[in-house]
Every structure is written in C-alpha cells, then in structure tokens.
Design a protein around this motif. Structure first.
Motif, PDB file in Angstrom:
ATOM      1  N   LYS A 114      25.667 -52.163 -25.862  1.00 19.65           N
ATOM      2  CA  LYS A 114      24.649 -53.168 -26.127  1.00 19.65           C
ATOM      3  C   LYS A 114      23.271 -52.544 -25.958  1.00 19.65           C
ATOM      4  O   LYS A 114      23.106 -51.558 -25.235  1.00 19.65           O
ATOM      5  CB  LYS A 114      24.798 -54.348 -25.154  1.00 19.65           C
ATOM      6  N   LYS A 166      30.009 -48.851 -29.180  1.00 19.84           N
ATOM      7  CA  LYS A 166      28.631 -49.272 -29.398  1.00 19.84           C
ATOM      8  C   LYS A 166      28.147 -50.011 -28.154  1.00 19.84           C
ATOM      9  O   LYS A 166      28.590 -51.129 -27.870  1.00 19.84           O
ATOM     10  CB  LYS A 166      28.519 -50.169 -30.634  1.00 19.84           C
ATOM     11  N   GLN A 193      25.464 -44.919 -29.046  1.00 17.18           N
ATOM     12  CA  GLN A 193      26.847 -44.910 -29.514  1.00 17.18           C
ATOM     13  C   GLN A 193      27.588 -43.687 -28.955  1.00 17.18           C
ATOM     14  O   GLN A 193      27.072 -42.577 -28.972  1.00 17.18           O
ATOM     15  CB  GLN A 193      26.882 -44.832 -31.057  1.00 17.18           C
ATOM     16  N   ALA A 245      36.514 -56.250 -29.574  1.00 23.04           N
ATOM     17  CA  ALA A 245      35.686 -56.566 -28.423  1.00 23.04           C
ATOM     18  C   ALA A 245      36.206 -55.812 -27.204  1.00 23.04           C
ATOM     19  O   ALA A 245      37.406 -55.529 -27.106  1.00 23.04           O
ATOM     20  CB  ALA A 245      35.708 -58.066 -28.156  1.00 23.04           C
ATOM     21  N   ASN A 289      20.856 -49.105 -30.571  1.00 28.40           N
ATOM     22  CA  ASN A 289      22.006 -48.981 -29.685  1.00 28.40           C
ATOM     23  C   ASN A 289      22.400 -47.519 -29.506  1.00 28.40           C
ATOM     24  O   ASN A 289      22.315 -46.729 -30.448  1.00 28.40           O
ATOM     25  CB  ASN A 289      23.223 -49.719 -30.264  1.00 28.40           C
ATOM     26  N   ARG A 310      36.848 -53.546 -35.982  1.00 24.13           N
ATOM     27  CA  ARG A 310      36.126 -53.636 -34.723  1.00 24.13           C
ATOM     28  C   ARG A 310      36.921 -54.457 -33.713  1.00 24.13           C
ATOM     29  O   ARG A 310      37.684 -55.352 -34.090  1.00 24.13           O
ATOM     30  CB  ARG A 310      34.752 -54.270 -34.946  1.00 24.13           C
ATOM     31  N   HIS A 339      20.354 -48.834 -35.700  1.00 24.46           N
ATOM     32  CA  HIS A 339      20.349 -49.961 -34.778  1.00 24.46           C
ATOM     33  C   HIS A 339      19.779 -49.492 -33.442  1.00 24.46           C
ATOM     34  O   HIS A 339      19.843 -48.304 -33.118  1.00 24.46           O
ATOM     35  CB  HIS A 339      21.776 -50.479 -34.555  1.00 24.46           C
ATOM     36  N   SER A 398      19.112 -57.081 -23.573  1.00 26.01           N
ATOM     37  CA  SER A 398      20.045 -57.309 -24.683  1.00 26.01           C
ATOM     38  C   SER A 398      19.821 -58.678 -25.310  1.00 26.01           C
ATOM     39  O   SER A 398      19.959 -58.845 -26.531  1.00 26.01           O
ATOM     40  CB  SER A 398      21.496 -57.155 -24.218  1.00 26.01           C
ATOM     41  N   THR A 399      19.435 -59.656 -24.498  1.00 27.04           N
ATOM     42  CA  THR A 399      19.131 -60.989 -25.028  1.00 27.04           C
ATOM     43  C   THR A 399      17.884 -60.948 -25.901  1.00 27.04           C
ATOM     44  O   THR A 399      17.836 -61.578 -26.975  1.00 27.04           O
ATOM     45  CB  THR A 399      18.943 -61.994 -23.883  1.00 27.04           C
ATOM     46  N   ALA A 407      18.838 -59.264 -29.186  1.00 27.51           N
ATOM     47  CA  ALA A 407      19.645 -60.188 -29.994  1.00 27.51           C
ATOM     48  C   ALA A 407      18.777 -61.280 -30.608  1.00 27.51           C
ATOM     49  O   ALA A 407      18.993 -61.703 -31.752  1.00 27.51           O
ATOM     50  CB  ALA A 407      20.743 -60.807 -29.130  1.00 27.51           C
ATOM     51  N   GLU A 425      28.822 -53.729 -26.860  1.00 30.29           N
ATOM     52  CA  GLU A 425      28.797 -54.695 -27.963  1.00 30.29           C
ATOM     53  C   GLU A 425      30.165 -54.805 -28.609  1.00 30.29           C
ATOM     54  O   GLU A 425      30.701 -55.894 -28.800  1.00 30.29           O
ATOM     55  CB  GLU A 425      27.744 -54.285 -28.993  1.00 30.29           C
ATOM     56  N   HIS A 426      30.742 -53.670 -28.959  1.00 26.16           N
ATOM     57  CA  HIS A 426      32.094 -53.635 -29.498  1.00 26.16           C
ATOM     58  C   HIS A 426      32.559 -52.190 -29.653  1.00 26.16           C
ATOM     59  O   HIS A 426      31.766 -51.255 -29.539  1.00 26.16           O
ATOM     60  CB  HIS A 426      32.197 -54.363 -30.849  1.00 26.16           C
TER      61      HIS A 426
END
Length: 269
Positions: free
Chosen positions: A98, A96, A64, A28, A62, A26, A60, A167-168, A171, A38-39
């Motif tokens: 966020k 991916k 993709q 960043a 998310n 992965r 997840h 997103s916060t 998370a 996200e990554h």
C-alpha cells in the motif's frame, strides 16, 4: 484475461495483446497484512512461436516486491511508464505494498528508492532467497500468495498509525477526481502543505503533487479506454489543468502519445 482478486488493474495502457495468451490474476493478502499490502499479483504469458509484444503500464505511488528469474528486486516508485517486451513464455509474481506500507519494513524515507531498486535480502535477510525459490516453484497464485503471507508475517513490523493515514489520503486522491491540488489535499487532511509533503516523502516515496498528477492522468486514460466521445478542453479543466495544451503535453510525456493518438490506437482491432 484477468481473473480473481480485488478489482481490475488500473493504468495498463494496452488492455489486450494482439496474439498469444496473457493472464493477470490478483489476490488479497492475509487480513493481518491488509493495512500494509494492497494485493498480490501474478502475470503470465505464452508467446512461443509468435512475435514479441510490448506491454506498458503507468506508474503508481507504490513499492513493489517483484519475483522473476534473474530480475527479482524491491522496486521503489518509478516516475515514468513501465515498458516491458514480452516474448516466449514467462511469468512474474509481485507484492504491491500500500502507499506508505513499505516504510515500516524499510525504516527510511521511501523517496530514496524513487526510480531505483533494492535487494530483497536487505529487508528480509536470508529468507529472501528461499522466498524466491518457493514462488518460482509455485503452481498457482493461491499457493504463491500463501508463501508471501508467510514471509511478510514472519517479518511483520510494529504498527505505525501514519501508514493508515497516508494510504487513506492516497486512496482519496485515486478515487476522487475533484482533488487537483496539493492545497486541497492538505486542507482535507488538516495538515500544512509542508507537513503533507514531508509525510509523502517519508512514507509514499513521491510528493503529493506527483501523486495527484499521476492519478488524474490515470483517469484520462480510463476515459479514453472506455471509448466515449471526449471534449479535450472540458476533460483538461476537469482534471485540474489550466488549458488543453498543458494537459496534452503531460499526457504525451507519460503515455508516449497524445490523447487522440492513444485513443485511435486503442480502437484498432
């Protein structure tokens, strides 16, 4: 083997293959994309002259963007586990987003993509075909990540403050196992339950109840993979279930096995 990148993969049901080579790396994104992506990830395997093997991952919240010969698409949130038969030699690259990060590109409620996919050209126009070609020609995840940065920065949408907010919240659900109800999450967010649900529908693509349930089951899988002795009733209550039976039903529906069956299989060499 897993290399590089931000943290270890979460929700992978089988942490090792029985034979052959398997790599998961992965990276960043550019700092300018950190609020939306996200990554990037890259999976490759080599099972030539070996039996095919099944790999499974938990869902997840998310979106993709997945690049693979003949299968390239933008995939919305999937409600069930993802099962893939690995055979021969292959590789896949993914972006991916966020939770909430795809909405500024899409401009429509992300819930409309649940359990479905989208042609990348719908979002990225003619750039999508060239992007796929460059990714498939890439010789390293670093080179592929650079190509992905270029595509996304070229199509960078306007800032949307709700993305960071959503997103916060997601998370927080992922990292705080004490959050087991929509009411509790709404209270922390200082939002009404209905407003929270609308926000998740539009930006995440799945409701807050679904997100909370999935991450609590992710937590259960992680504990089972750690190999520690578990009191099932205590774990069920800690994850927000009223009783052990309800927890086991949900776990089996998502994972395909009861917690005990899964733990026993993971302990096998």
């Amino acid at each position: 083997m897993t290399t590089g990148g931000p943290g270890l993969p979460r929700g992978v049901l089988h942490q090792r293959l029985q034979h052959g080579e398997f790599q998961h790396a992965r990276r960043a994104p550019s700092s300018r994309l950190a609020g939306l992506i996200e990554h990037y990830w890259h999976v490759s395997w080599d099972l030539r002259d070996l039996p095919a093997q099944t790999q499974e991952t938990l869902p997840h919240p998310n979106v993709q963007y997945v690049v693979e010969p003949g299968l390239t698409a933008i995939y919305g949130v999937h409600t069930g586990r993802f099962t893939r038969m690995l055979e021969g030699r292959g590789r896949v690259f993914g972006i991916k987003f966020k939770a909430g990060g795809f909405f500024p590109f899409y401009g429509q409620p992300v819930s409309g993509l649940m359990d479905s996919s989208l042609d990348p050209s719908t979002i990225f126009g003619s750039s999508a075909a060239g992007f796929e070609k460059q990714i498939l020609a890439g010789d390293s995840i670093d080179a592929m990540a650079d190509v992905a940065d270029q595509l996304l920065l070229t199509h960078l949408p306007a800032d949307d403050p709700n993305v960071a907010r959503v997103s916060t919240l997601v998370a927080t659900v992922a990292n705080d196992r004490s959050i087991t109800s929509v009411e509790e999450l709404a209270s922390r967010a200082a939002l009404t339950k209905r407003t929270l649900q609308r926000l998740f529908d539009q930006y995440v693509g799945a409701g807050p109840k679904w997100v909370i349930n999935r991450y609590r089951l992710h937590e259960a899988v992680a504990q089972l993979q750690a190999g520690v002795a578990i009191d099932w009733t205590e774990l069920a209550l800690a994850l927000g279930y009223f009783d052990q039976a309800h927890f086991i039903r949900d776990f089996r529906k998502l994972v395909g096995r009861t917690p005990a069956e899964y733990a026993n299989k993971e302990r096998q060499p």
